[in-house]
Design a protein around this motif. Structure first.
Motif, PDB file in Angstrom:
ATOM      1  N   LEU A   1      -4.926  56.831 -46.023  1.00  0.00           N
ATOM      2  CA  LEU A   1      -4.062  57.989 -46.243  1.00  0.00           C
ATOM      3  C   LEU A   1      -4.056  58.923 -45.037  1.00  0.00           C
ATOM      4  CD1 LEU A   1      -4.910  58.839 -49.967  1.00  0.00           C
ATOM      5  CD2 LEU A   1      -2.837  57.753 -49.076  1.00  0.00           C
ATOM      6  N   VAL A   2      -5.218  59.090 -44.402  1.00  0.00           N
ATOM      7  CA  VAL A   2      -5.279  59.924 -43.199  1.00  0.00           C
ATOM      8  C   VAL A   2      -4.359  59.359 -42.112  1.00  0.00           C
ATOM      9  CG1 VAL A   2      -6.746  60.621 -41.270  1.00  0.00           C
ATOM     10  CG2 VAL A   2      -7.567  60.891 -43.594  1.00  0.00           C
ATOM     11  N   ALA A   3      -4.447  58.047 -41.915  1.00  0.00           N
ATOM     12  CA  ALA A   3      -3.602  57.411 -40.900  1.00  0.00           C
ATOM     13  C   ALA A   3      -2.124  57.581 -41.242  1.00  0.00           C
ATOM     14  CB  ALA A   3      -3.960  55.929 -40.792  1.00  0.00           C
ATOM     15  N   SER A   4      -1.801  57.357 -42.514  1.00  0.00           N
ATOM     16  CA  SER A   4      -0.406  57.493 -42.935  1.00  0.00           C
ATOM     17  C   SER A   4       0.071  58.936 -42.795  1.00  0.00           C
ATOM     18  CB  SER A   4      -0.255  57.032 -44.383  1.00  0.00           C
ATOM     19  OG  SER A   4      -0.605  55.674 -44.520  1.00  0.00           O
ATOM     20  N   SER A   5      -0.794  59.874 -43.202  1.00  0.00           N
ATOM     21  CA  SER A   5      -0.430  61.283 -43.127  1.00  0.00           C
ATOM     22  C   SER A   5      -0.199  61.711 -41.679  1.00  0.00           C
ATOM     23  CB  SER A   5      -1.537  62.138 -43.748  1.00  0.00           C
ATOM     24  OG  SER A   5      -1.227  63.516 -43.660  1.00  0.00           O
ATOM     25  N   TYR A   6      -1.062  61.241 -40.787  1.00  0.00           N
ATOM     26  CA  TYR A   6      -0.914  61.616 -39.375  1.00  0.00           C
ATOM     27  C   TYR A   6       0.397  61.078 -38.804  1.00  0.00           C
ATOM     28  CZ  TYR A   6      -1.668  61.933 -34.363  1.00  0.00           C
ATOM     29  OH  TYR A   6      -1.513  62.204 -33.031  1.00  0.00           O
ATOM     30  N   VAL A   7       0.704  59.832 -39.123  1.00  0.00           N
ATOM     31  CA  VAL A   7       1.947  59.233 -38.625  1.00  0.00           C
ATOM     32  C   VAL A   7       3.152  60.002 -39.150  1.00  0.00           C
ATOM     33  CG1 VAL A   7       3.414  57.177 -38.690  1.00  0.00           C
ATOM     34  CG2 VAL A   7       0.941  56.947 -38.325  1.00  0.00           C
ATOM     35  N   TRP A   8       3.150  60.299 -40.457  1.00  0.00           N
ATOM     36  CA  TRP A   8       4.257  61.058 -41.047  1.00  0.00           C
ATOM     37  C   TRP A   8       4.412  62.414 -40.367  1.00  0.00           C
ATOM     38  CZ3 TRP A   8       8.070  60.092 -44.541  1.00  0.00           C
ATOM     39  CH2 TRP A   8       7.987  58.907 -45.279  1.00  0.00           C
ATOM     40  N   LEU A   9       3.284  63.145 -40.248  1.00  0.00           N
ATOM     41  CA  LEU A   9       3.346  64.487 -39.677  1.00  0.00           C
ATOM     42  C   LEU A   9       3.764  64.447 -38.208  1.00  0.00           C
ATOM     43  CD1 LEU A   9       0.158  66.147 -41.232  1.00  0.00           C
ATOM     44  CD2 LEU A   9       2.542  66.563 -41.838  1.00  0.00           C
ATOM     45  N   ALA A  10       3.213  63.501 -37.453  1.00  0.00           N
ATOM     46  CA  ALA A  10       3.555  63.409 -36.027  1.00  0.00           C
ATOM     47  C   ALA A  10       5.049  63.156 -35.835  1.00  0.00           C
ATOM     48  CB  ALA A  10       2.738  62.298 -35.369  1.00  0.00           C
ATOM     49  N   VAL A  11       5.595  62.255 -36.617  1.00  0.00           N
ATOM     50  CA  VAL A  11       7.020  61.928 -36.509  1.00  0.00           C
ATOM     51  C   VAL A  11       7.880  63.115 -36.913  1.00  0.00           C
ATOM     52  CG1 VAL A  11       8.876  60.485 -37.421  1.00  0.00           C
ATOM     53  CG2 VAL A  11       6.679  59.456 -36.812  1.00  0.00           C
ATOM     54  N   LEU A  12       7.549  63.725 -38.065  1.00  0.00           N
ATOM     55  CA  LEU A  12       8.371  64.827 -38.571  1.00  0.00           C
ATOM     56  C   LEU A  12       8.289  66.061 -37.675  1.00  0.00           C
ATOM     57  CD1 LEU A  12       7.624  64.491 -42.402  1.00  0.00           C
ATOM     58  CD2 LEU A  12       9.723  63.858 -41.193  1.00  0.00           C
TER      59      LEU A  12
ATOM     60  N   ASP B   1       7.597  66.065 -34.523  1.00  0.00           N
ATOM     61  CA  ASP B   1       8.305  65.700 -33.289  1.00  0.00           C
ATOM     62  C   ASP B   1       9.811  65.847 -33.455  1.00  0.00           C
ATOM     63  OD1 ASP B   1       8.206  64.584 -30.539  1.00  0.00           O
ATOM     64  OD2 ASP B   1       9.321  62.932 -31.463  1.00  0.00           O
ATOM     65  N   TRP B   2      10.280  65.673 -34.684  1.00  0.00           N
ATOM     66  CA  TRP B   2      11.704  65.842 -34.976  1.00  0.00           C
ATOM     67  C   TRP B   2      12.085  67.302 -35.177  1.00  0.00           C
ATOM     68  CZ3 TRP B   2      12.609  61.409 -39.072  1.00  0.00           C
ATOM     69  CH2 TRP B   2      12.585  60.176 -38.403  1.00  0.00           C
ATOM     70  N   GLY B   3      11.106  68.195 -35.093  1.00  0.00           N
ATOM     71  CA  GLY B   3      11.389  69.616 -35.228  1.00  0.00           C
ATOM     72  C   GLY B   3      11.206  70.172 -36.622  1.00  0.00           C
ATOM     73  N   VAL B   4      10.645  69.369 -37.536  1.00  0.00           N
ATOM     74  CA  VAL B   4      10.392  69.845 -38.898  1.00  0.00           C
ATOM     75  C   VAL B   4       9.152  70.744 -38.891  1.00  0.00           C
ATOM     76  CG1 VAL B   4       9.876  69.161 -41.283  1.00  0.00           C
ATOM     77  CG2 VAL B   4      11.383  67.743 -39.856  1.00  0.00           C
ATOM     78  N   PRO B   5       9.212  71.937 -39.514  1.00  0.00           N
ATOM     79  CA  PRO B   5       8.035  72.806 -39.565  1.00  0.00           C
ATOM     80  C   PRO B   5       6.839  72.092 -40.184  1.00  0.00           C
ATOM     81  CG  PRO B   5       9.982  73.991 -40.283  1.00  0.00           C
ATOM     82  CD  PRO B   5      10.379  72.560 -40.132  1.00  0.00           C
TER      83      PRO B   5
END
Length: 376
Positions: A294-305, A307-311
């Motif tokens: 879950l940590v890995a998945s959460s980091y990937v999700w957060l990094a992508v979002l 990077d896209w400019g999502v708060p």
């Protein structure tokens, strides 16, 4: 097969139900549990006994959950190997539907069978609304769709009785606890549609809208609040660590370590009730594997979002809502799944006594296999 009927302050419909069941399927054994109705109802229970039922019970009212457990324990000891179908005594369950659930139970190969009402026609508003809310909350919390979470018409195979005696709950919340605990115990649920019957707008019901609703929804709230508490801890920790370190990776890992530890303890002891000391290491190892994923998945999700400019806060909510469903299913089916049904039921001894009017079990009642002639 046993037809188990918990009853508190019944009326003549209980006797009619017993008579109709005995007439329609005389090979079935009807067991009534008097849930402390009092001396003024003794004559009615005696009449039910004369109609062909075994009547057991105790002096003080203890609630539907306790009455069901009392009946399960009696059935397990006096009718070993027999499956049990539970029905209410207030006329809401027709004889035809009781027999249909019994037939489905016989053919289900070990599943818990529910008689689910369609809630069609004239249904009291509080009943329709209460079941709709309960059904939606149950599906949200567990991911399982059940038509009628409050139905009292249920079938249980004989090998499930020990587990039934160990599920928590003494009143109306008990039956919902059974549904909530069934998946983690590896129990399959089957549901068939039954007739929706409300007599005199359900005036004979002993359900207390406020007190018993709190009891019923408490297990669901435990399921949901565990995840919400962990989410709040994780979110606050993430923001604090990010403000201190300016590192997304460190913040995600640090916050998740704290929230995961809290979530593990809550889920193990309160939600999935897998709190035996002998399996702590096993459960912890499984949970660590899940947490790392879950940590890995959460980091990937957060990094992508991000990077896209999502708060960051918005990204956190979006990613965790998605991961919540996955996490819950894995915890229920893998992390906290018990290896076998608990054996503590062997020592179950309700603090109640059998009344002197208890009848002797009929010795000529056929076993569950003898039911097949009317199941065809």
């Amino acid at each position: 097969m046993i037809i188990l009927i918990p009853s508190f302050e019944p009326d003549a419909r209980l006797v009619q139900l017993v008579s109709s069941l005995r007439e329609a399927a005389p090979q079935l054994q009807v067991v009534i549990v008097d849930d402390g109705s009092g001396p003024e109802y003794a004559d009615l229970f005696t009449t039910a006994q004369l109609a062909g039922a075994d009547v057991i019970g105790y002096d003080d009212n203890r609630g539907k959950g306790h009455a069901l457990k009392f009946g399960f324990n009696y059935s397990r000891k006096n009718h070993p190997g027999e499956a049990v179908v539970c029905a209410d005594s207030d006329g809401q369950h027709t004889v035809a539907d009781i027999l249909r659930v019994a037939a489905q139970l016989h053919a289900s190969e070990g599943a818990m069978v529910l008689g689910g009402r369609a809630f069609a026609g004239e249904v009291p508003a509080r009943s329709r609304f209460g079941n709709a809310v309960s059904r939606a909350a149950f599906k949200f919390a567990t991911g399982v769709a059940v038509r009628d979470t409050q139905t009292g018409l249920r079938g249980y195979p004989a090998n499930m009785l020990d587990w039934l005696l160990n599920v928590k709950g003494e009143r109306f919340e008990y039956e919902l606890n059974l549904l909530l605990g069934s998946r983690s115990a590896g129990i399959r649920i089957e549901e068939i549609e039954i007739e929706t019957v409300y007599l005199q707008h359900n005036a004979s019901s002993h359900f207390r809208p406020i007190v018993d609703s709190i009891r019923v929804f408490a297990p669901l709230l435990r399921y949901i609040s565990s995840s919400l508490a962990s989410f709040v801890i994780d979110a606050v920790g993430l923001l604090l660590l990010f403000a201190l370190t300016d590192s997304l990776l460190v913040s995600v890992i640090g916050a998740r370590l704290v929230s995961a530890s809290v979530n593990f303890l809550i889920n193990r002891h309160l939600v999935f009730q897998s709190g035996t000391h002998e399996h702590v290491a096993r459960d912890a190892l499984r949970y660590v594997i899940l947490a790392l994923a879950l940590v890995a998945s959460s980091y990937v999700w957060l990094a992508v979002l991000v990077d896209w400019g999502v708060p960051l806060v918005v990204a956190k909510v979006f990613s965790d809502v998605t991961l919540y469903i996955i996490s819950f299913q894995v915890q229920r089916r893998f992390v906290f799944k018990p290896g076998a049904v608990a054996k503590a039921a062997e020592s179950y001894a309700p603090p109640s006594r059998l009344p002197s009017r208890r009848s002797t079990a009929l010795s000529n009642v056929p076993s569950a296999s003898g039911i097949t002639w009317w199941l065809r």
